[in-house]
Design a protein around this motif. Structure first.
Motif, PDB file in Angstrom:
ATOM      1  N   LEU A 662      44.074 144.202  73.571  1.00 38.39           N
ATOM      2  CA  LEU A 662      43.795 143.571  74.875  1.00 38.39           C
ATOM      3  C   LEU A 662      42.709 144.190  75.513  1.00 38.39           C
ATOM      4  CD1 LEU A 662      47.594 143.046  76.022  1.00 38.39           C
ATOM      5  CD2 LEU A 662      46.047 141.524  74.771  1.00 38.39           C
ATOM      6  N   SER A 663      41.578 144.738  74.590  1.00 39.48           N
ATOM      7  CA  SER A 663      40.663 145.538  75.031  1.00 39.48           C
ATOM      8  C   SER A 663      39.565 145.057  76.268  1.00 39.48           C
ATOM      9  CB  SER A 663      39.483 145.699  73.875  1.00 39.48           C
ATOM     10  OG  SER A 663      38.514 146.382  74.457  1.00 39.48           O
ATOM     11  N   ALA A 664      39.189 145.856  76.978  1.00 40.17           N
ATOM     12  CA  ALA A 664      38.212 145.454  78.094  1.00 40.17           C
ATOM     13  C   ALA A 664      36.828 145.820  77.724  1.00 40.17           C
ATOM     14  CB  ALA A 664      38.877 146.081  79.557  1.00 40.17           C
ATOM     15  N   HIS A 665      36.504 146.126  76.356  1.00 39.36           N
ATOM     16  CA  HIS A 665      34.997 146.203  76.060  1.00 39.36           C
ATOM     17  C   HIS A 665      34.525 145.109  75.402  1.00 39.36           C
ATOM     18  CE1 HIS A 665      35.059 150.693  76.859  1.00 39.36           C
ATOM     19  NE2 HIS A 665      36.533 150.505  76.990  1.00 39.36           N
ATOM     20  N   ALA A 666      33.296 145.029  75.378  1.00 37.11           N
ATOM     21  CA  ALA A 666      32.452 143.848  74.689  1.00 37.11           C
ATOM     22  C   ALA A 666      32.630 144.452  73.001  1.00 37.11           C
ATOM     23  CB  ALA A 666      31.218 144.040  74.989  1.00 37.11           C
ATOM     24  N   ASP A 667      32.756 143.361  72.440  1.00 37.79           N
ATOM     25  CA  ASP A 667      32.892 143.601  70.910  1.00 37.79           C
ATOM     26  C   ASP A 667      31.392 143.795  70.107  1.00 37.79           C
ATOM     27  OD1 ASP A 667      32.300 141.038  70.840  1.00 37.79           O
ATOM     28  OD2 ASP A 667      33.943 140.378  69.491  1.00 37.79           O
ATOM     29  N   ARG A 668      31.271 143.652  69.149  1.00 42.69           N
ATOM     30  CA  ARG A 668      30.076 143.564  68.128  1.00 42.69           C
ATOM     31  C   ARG A 668      29.245 142.314  68.564  1.00 42.69           C
ATOM     32  NH1 ARG A 668      28.552 145.920  63.159  1.00 42.69           N
ATOM     33  NH2 ARG A 668      26.917 144.733  62.042  1.00 42.69           N
ATOM     34  N   LYS A 669      29.769 141.218  68.608  1.00 43.27           N
ATOM     35  CA  LYS A 669      29.105 139.829  68.979  1.00 43.27           C
ATOM     36  C   LYS A 669      28.719 140.325  70.518  1.00 43.27           C
ATOM     37  CE  LYS A 669      29.609 134.885  69.447  1.00 43.27           C
ATOM     38  NZ  LYS A 669      30.589 133.927  69.102  1.00 43.27           N
ATOM     39  N   GLY A 670      29.416 140.502  71.269  1.00 43.94           N
ATOM     40  CA  GLY A 670      29.062 140.587  72.867  1.00 43.94           C
ATOM     41  C   GLY A 670      28.075 141.461  72.971  1.00 43.94           C
ATOM     42  N   LEU A 671      27.942 142.865  72.331  1.00 43.30           N
ATOM     43  CA  LEU A 671      27.042 143.886  72.447  1.00 43.30           C
ATOM     44  C   LEU A 671      25.591 143.462  72.024  1.00 43.30           C
ATOM     45  CD1 LEU A 671      29.204 147.073  71.377  1.00 43.30           C
ATOM     46  CD2 LEU A 671      28.503 146.473  73.628  1.00 43.30           C
ATOM     47  N   ALA A 672      25.635 142.646  70.865  1.00 41.71           N
ATOM     48  CA  ALA A 672      24.441 142.246  70.435  1.00 41.71           C
ATOM     49  C   ALA A 672      23.868 140.950  71.376  1.00 41.71           C
ATOM     50  CB  ALA A 672      24.724 141.453  68.986  1.00 41.71           C
ATOM     51  N   SER A 673      24.939 140.210  71.954  1.00 40.27           N
ATOM     52  CA  SER A 673      24.211 139.162  72.818  1.00 40.27           C
ATOM     53  C   SER A 673      23.774 139.880  74.251  1.00 40.27           C
ATOM     54  CB  SER A 673      25.295 138.319  73.225  1.00 40.27           C
ATOM     55  OG  SER A 673      25.138 137.295  74.081  1.00 40.27           O
ATOM     56  N   ILE A 674      24.413 140.885  74.415  1.00 41.90           N
ATOM     57  CA  ILE A 674      23.601 141.508  75.914  1.00 41.90           C
ATOM     58  C   ILE A 674      22.595 142.126  75.440  1.00 41.90           C
ATOM     59  CG2 ILE A 674      24.315 143.481  77.363  1.00 41.90           C
ATOM     60  CD1 ILE A 674      27.271 143.152  76.952  1.00 41.90           C
ATOM     61  N   THR A 675      22.095 142.645  74.402  1.00 40.31           N
ATOM     62  CA  THR A 675      21.241 143.331  73.773  1.00 40.31           C
ATOM     63  C   THR A 675      20.074 142.517  73.898  1.00 40.31           C
ATOM     64  OG1 THR A 675      22.316 144.939  72.793  1.00 40.31           O
ATOM     65  CG2 THR A 675      20.175 144.885  72.279  1.00 40.31           C
ATOM     66  N   ASP A 676      20.221 141.130  73.286  1.00 40.40           N
ATOM     67  CA  ASP A 676      19.142 140.304  73.121  1.00 40.40           C
ATOM     68  C   ASP A 676      18.961 139.551  74.575  1.00 40.40           C
ATOM     69  OD1 ASP A 676      19.443 140.269  70.548  1.00 40.40           O
ATOM     70  OD2 ASP A 676      20.911 138.601  70.186  1.00 40.40           O
ATOM     71  N   ASP A 677      19.976 139.335  75.454  1.00 40.57           N
ATOM     72  CA  ASP A 677      19.562 139.016  76.917  1.00 40.57           C
ATOM     73  C   ASP A 677      18.696 139.987  77.777  1.00 40.57           C
ATOM     74  OD1 ASP A 677      19.656 137.473  79.195  1.00 40.57           O
ATOM     75  OD2 ASP A 677      21.832 137.730  79.554  1.00 40.57           O
ATOM     76  N   VAL A 678      18.955 141.413  77.483  1.00 42.65           N
ATOM     77  CA  VAL A 678      18.249 142.379  78.181  1.00 42.65           C
ATOM     78  C   VAL A 678      16.641 142.243  77.852  1.00 42.65           C
ATOM     79  CG1 VAL A 678      17.840 144.621  78.941  1.00 42.65           C
ATOM     80  CG2 VAL A 678      20.402 143.581  79.048  1.00 42.65           C
ATOM     81  N   ARG A 702      17.752 144.861  62.592  1.00 46.24           N
ATOM     82  CA  ARG A 702      17.353 143.541  61.771  1.00 46.24           C
ATOM     83  C   ARG A 702      17.381 142.355  62.575  1.00 46.24           C
ATOM     84  NH1 ARG A 702      21.280 145.921  58.317  1.00 46.24           N
ATOM     85  NH2 ARG A 702      22.809 144.742  59.322  1.00 46.24           N
ATOM     86  N   ARG A 703      17.773 142.476  63.914  1.00 47.59           N
ATOM     87  CA  ARG A 703      17.608 141.351  64.910  1.00 47.59           C
ATOM     88  C   ARG A 703      16.438 141.789  65.835  1.00 47.59           C
ATOM     89  NH1 ARG A 703      22.890 138.769  66.427  1.00 47.59           N
ATOM     90  NH2 ARG A 703      22.126 138.252  68.257  1.00 47.59           N
ATOM     91  N   GLY A 704      15.635 142.703  65.283  1.00 51.01           N
ATOM     92  CA  GLY A 704      14.170 142.656  66.220  1.00 51.01           C
ATOM     93  C   GLY A 704      14.190 143.837  67.367  1.00 51.01           C
ATOM     94  N   HIS A 705      15.159 144.580  67.312  1.00 50.97           N
ATOM     95  CA  HIS A 705      15.141 145.632  68.345  1.00 50.97           C
ATOM     96  C   HIS A 705      14.779 146.896  68.016  1.00 50.97           C
ATOM     97  CE1 HIS A 705      17.199 142.840  71.078  1.00 50.97           C
ATOM     98  NE2 HIS A 705      18.178 142.458  70.259  1.00 50.97           N
ATOM     99  N   GLN A 706      14.036 147.669  68.745  1.00 48.25           N
ATOM    100  CA  GLN A 706      13.868 149.003  68.344  1.00 48.25           C
ATOM    101  C   GLN A 706      14.874 150.153  68.874  1.00 48.25           C
ATOM    102  OE1 GLN A 706      10.115 150.506  70.028  1.00 48.25           O
ATOM    103  NE2 GLN A 706      10.333 152.552  69.049  1.00 48.25           N
ATOM    104  N   VAL A 707      15.566 150.711  67.868  1.00 48.67           N
ATOM    105  CA  VAL A 707      16.768 151.416  68.452  1.00 48.67           C
ATOM    106  C   VAL A 707      16.475 152.865  68.368  1.00 48.67           C
ATOM    107  CG1 VAL A 707      19.146 152.119  68.074  1.00 48.67           C
ATOM    108  CG2 VAL A 707      18.493 149.798  67.681  1.00 48.67           C
ATOM    109  N   VAL A 708      16.514 153.631  69.291  1.00 48.36           N
ATOM    110  CA  VAL A 708      16.043 155.107  69.411  1.00 48.36           C
ATOM    111  C   VAL A 708      17.226 156.077  69.359  1.00 48.36           C
ATOM    112  CG1 VAL A 708      13.963 154.635  70.860  1.00 48.36           C
ATOM    113  CG2 VAL A 708      16.284 155.482  71.985  1.00 48.36           C
ATOM    114  N   ALA A 709      17.074 157.281  68.661  1.00 49.05           N
ATOM    115  CA  ALA A 709      18.225 158.229  68.655  1.00 49.05           C
ATOM    116  C   ALA A 709      18.940 158.298  69.981  1.00 49.05           C
ATOM    117  CB  ALA A 709      17.638 159.491  68.106  1.00 49.05           C
ATOM    118  N   THR A 710      20.077 159.019  69.973  1.00 39.53           N
ATOM    119  CA  THR A 710      20.860 159.243  71.201  1.00 39.53           C
ATOM    120  C   THR A 710      20.699 160.562  71.597  1.00 39.53           C
ATOM    121  OG1 THR A 710      22.430 157.592  70.501  1.00 39.53           O
ATOM    122  CG2 THR A 710      23.283 159.182  72.293  1.00 39.53           C
TER     123      THR A 710
END
Length: 715
Positions: A662-678, A702-710
């Motif tokens: 019963l998680s209150a965190h976004a899953d893989r699909k939700g996180l990708a969708s938020i990243t696309d939206d922003v 692969r979805r076209g985002h530039q991911v930087v190191a943490t």
């Protein structure tokens, strides 16, 4: 049943089996759908009957076939769950195989029993009597065992009372030692002394809010709302001394405020707008979960986003691991995304150190934080007491109750959508992040540079809070910092909720109890609200700190568009003085209580009573740390051993044990969708583990985002 209805029923069972095999318990397993359906017909039919979305989908998909002469099959997908469950029960029974009726005349006479058969019959009767006697003896033994367990429980309660009394004595000793240390510190620390005096003299409701009406501000500053009648007698003596000297309390408070926050010279700004670089450095919670903290720097302006605690760490190292980087210079503000301790639990330690530090958050978070901080002080005190027998001196906690009171005065609540200047042209804007009540993301801006931090986020609406709302100011940011707790997992939360409700209903209908250990903030309210909405006839008790947090939930939403009414009807609190009585007398319903991992709190007391009961269930509804009692209980449920050690006591586990996502965190699909939206220029993943973060980072690339190191980022 004729061939045509049977074929249609087989198709529906196969469709349901395919849905079941896609759920998390069967994820990654190569199971043949047809064989699974054939082996679990009755259970699959009940799943169809109890899962309304699936019934509706099957009814629509096979509308034409169901219109024929298949009445019983058609009832299986009826919108009424009772009708569907009755049909499932009938269809799940093995059909008769055309038995031929035999008349009395056609029966073959039974031959006389032989001597051997008579002996065998007598032996069978003797065996049956022996078994009956054995079962009676077992019942007597079970009764004796229950009586023994009850006596042991009473002895344990008496021992607990004694231990609590000793703990209070040790706590008082520790508080006295700490008070002496604070007194010694105050003798040389003028700023700290001024901080404590101001916090004590000025009631919470007299603190001047920067957003208050100007007339209200003027009245507050003039001292018209101050009431010193309820002050500590020593402070009344101080007030009398000030009066004898001709100094008003308000004037003395102004002096204390100047000592605490000396007037700083106003910096001279050039006529032209400066182009300043912005940087963000994770100080904690980057490639781990816990101790979340980020330092944002723009020129001389330094802002922290969150300052959380790390679980299972020594008290002197419980804050963000690299917090000393922030301590190297001044701090202008802290922005708290939400009230969970892993994001806000270390804030009072910093407000005690930086005299003029403001804490920005939503009004709901500002209402929740004092309760969460006060509970942390209790945890610190308990940890210090546990260490006393093994060390010469107790470890120094990050902060105490006095620091919590002082930190409350630093809270500056701002609603989502309002842009607030923190310092020297650097602004912040909060936006709804879902997750729990008051959770927010933040957009930090300086000139044309923008950084968006989500905090913990949920894109899906829950029973108690709506989902994330991405503001226009976040879109196209230079950097998006997004959590990655469940970046490798696809959530089937609706299926998990339905399965959870079905398990609760089955247990309670059979006359049993269900214990749901839950986190005090967020999960407990979500479970209670879901039960109230979906199972209105099931009694529900809330216990532990979840009771107080639930009252805050109702108070903070009472005047809004979505007022929450969690208490009422069948949802009630456990009265403080009736827990022991209810543990014995409450026999049917649900108990939702802290702690969520069975590490402490009333959940431990309830578990001692419920786990040995075969008619009851313990349902875990949240993440379990690998070293927690909750995780150990899950491992036990999966194996052959039935003895569970809880709080130094061995318990025979006969109740049903299960875990639901019963998680209150976004899953893989939700996180990708938020990243696309922003659609930020660059993306940084935090609040996760390195392996899953690398894999999800590749997915975003692969979805076209530039991911930087943490790591440290600079515009």
């Amino acid at each position: 049943m004729t061939k045509a209805p049977r074929q249609l029923l087989d198709v529906l069972v196969s469709e349901a089996a395919r849905v079941i095999l896609q759920s998390p318990p069967y994820a990654g397993q190569d199971i043949d759908v047809a064989r699974f359906a054939s082996a679990n017909v009755a259970q699959t039919l009940l799943f169809i009957a109890r899962f309304a979305p699936l019934r509706a989908e099957l009814a629509q998909r096979y509308k034409t076939e169901l219109a024929g002469d298949v009445a019983l099959v058609r009832q299986l997908v009826d919108p009424d769950e009772a009708v569907a469950e009755t049909a499932a029960t009938i269809l799940g029974q093995e059909p008769s195989r055309g038995r031929r009726s035999v008349t009395r005349a056609q029966r073959i006479p039974k031959p006389a029993a032989s001597v051997e058969e008579r002996r065998a019959g007598r032996a069978a009767r003797d065996l049956a009597e022996a078994r009956t006697a054995r079962d009676r003896a077992r019942g007597q033994v079970d009764w004796a065992v229950r009586e023994r367990d009850a006596a042991l429980q009473e002895l344990s309660a008496a021992t607990t009372d004694r231990d609590e009394a000793l703990a209070v004595i040790e706590s008082l000793r520790a508080e006295l030692a700490a008070e002496r240390q604070r007194s010694a510190t105050l003798a040389t620390d003028v700023v700290r002394a001024a901080e404590l005096l101001a916090s004590a003299l000025r009631p919470m409701d007299a603190v001047v809010s920067p957003d208050a009406d100007p007339r209200e501000r003027e009245m507050q500053l003039a001292g018209e709302s101050a009431d010193t009648s309820t002050l500590d007698p020593r402070l009344n003596s101080l007030s009398a001394a000030l009066a004898d000297a001709g100094i008003t309390v308000e004037a003395f408070l102004n002096v204390l405020d100047v000592i605490r926050s000396p007037v700083q010279p106003v910096p001279v700004r050039s006529a032209t707008t400066r182009q300043r670089e912005m940087s963000l450095t994770p100080l904690g919670g980057g490639t781990e979960i816990g101790g979340s903290c980020m330092l944002v720097e723009v020129g001389d302006v330094r802002i922290l986003v969150d300052a959380g605690m790390r679980p299972r760490q020594p008290l002197d190292r419980a804050g963000p691991p690299d917090i000393d980087i922030a301590r190297c210079g001044h701090l202008d503000a802290i922005v708290v995304t939400h009230a969970h301790n892993d994001h806000a639990g270390y804030v009072p330690a910093l407000t005690a150190e930086f005299a003029d530090l403001s804490v920005f958050c939503t009004p709901e978070t500002a209402a929740l934080l004092p309760t969460m901080w006060a509970d942390s002080v209790k945890v610190f005190d308990r940890a210090a007491r546990e260490r006393l027998p093994y060390s010469q001196s107790a470890p120094t906690p990050p902060y105490g109750q006095t620091d919590v009171v002082a930190a409350q005065h630093r809270l500056r609540s701002i609603p989502c959508g309002r842009v607030v200047e923190v310092a020297d042209g650097v602004t912040i804007e909060l936006f709804p992040a879902g997750h729990i009540l008051g959770a927010a993301g933040v957009v930090v801006a300086a000139g044309s540079t923008r950084v968006t931090v989500t905090g913990d986020v949920s894109d899906l609406a829950q029973a108690t809070v709506p989902g994330l709302v991405v503001p226009q100011s976040a879109r196209g940011s230079d950097l998006l910092v997004i959590e990655s707790t469940y970046c490798q997992r696809r959530s089937h939360r609706d299926v998990e909720v339905e399965s959870f409700l079905a398990t609760v209903l089955e247990t309670v209908t059979s006359g049993g109890r269900v214990l749901v250990p839950a986190f005090a903030l967020g999960r407990a309210q979500e479970v209670a609200m879901t039960l109230r909405n979906r199972l209105p006839d099931v009694p529900v008790f809330l216990d532990g700190m979840a009771k107080q947090i639930t009252r805050i939930y109702e108070q903070q939403t009472s005047g809004g568009q979505r007022p929450l009414q969690i208490y009422g009807d069948q949802v009630r609190e456990v009265p403080p003085d009736q827990r022991r009585q209810l543990i014995t007398s409450f026999r049917r319903g649900v108990i939702v209580t802290t702690s969520g991992m069975l590490t402490a709190g009333p959940a431990v007391q309830w578990a001692r009573s419920i786990l040995p009961d075969p008619s009851s269930a313990l349902l875990l509804a949240g993440h379990q740390d690998e070293e927690s009692p909750g995780a150990a209980l899950l491992h036990l449920a999966e194996g052959l051993n039935s003895t569970f050690a809880l709080d130094s006591q061995d318990i025979e586990v006969k109740a049903r044990v299960a875990k639901f996502g019963l998680s209150a965190h976004a899953d893989r699909k939700g996180l990708a969708s938020i990243t696309d939206d922003v659609a930020a220029t660059q993306v940084m993943l935090v609040h996760g583990l390195p392996g899953p973060q690398r894999e999800f980072g590749d997915h975003l690339t692969r979805r076209g985002h530039q991911v930087v190191a943490t790591d440290r980022w600079q515009s």
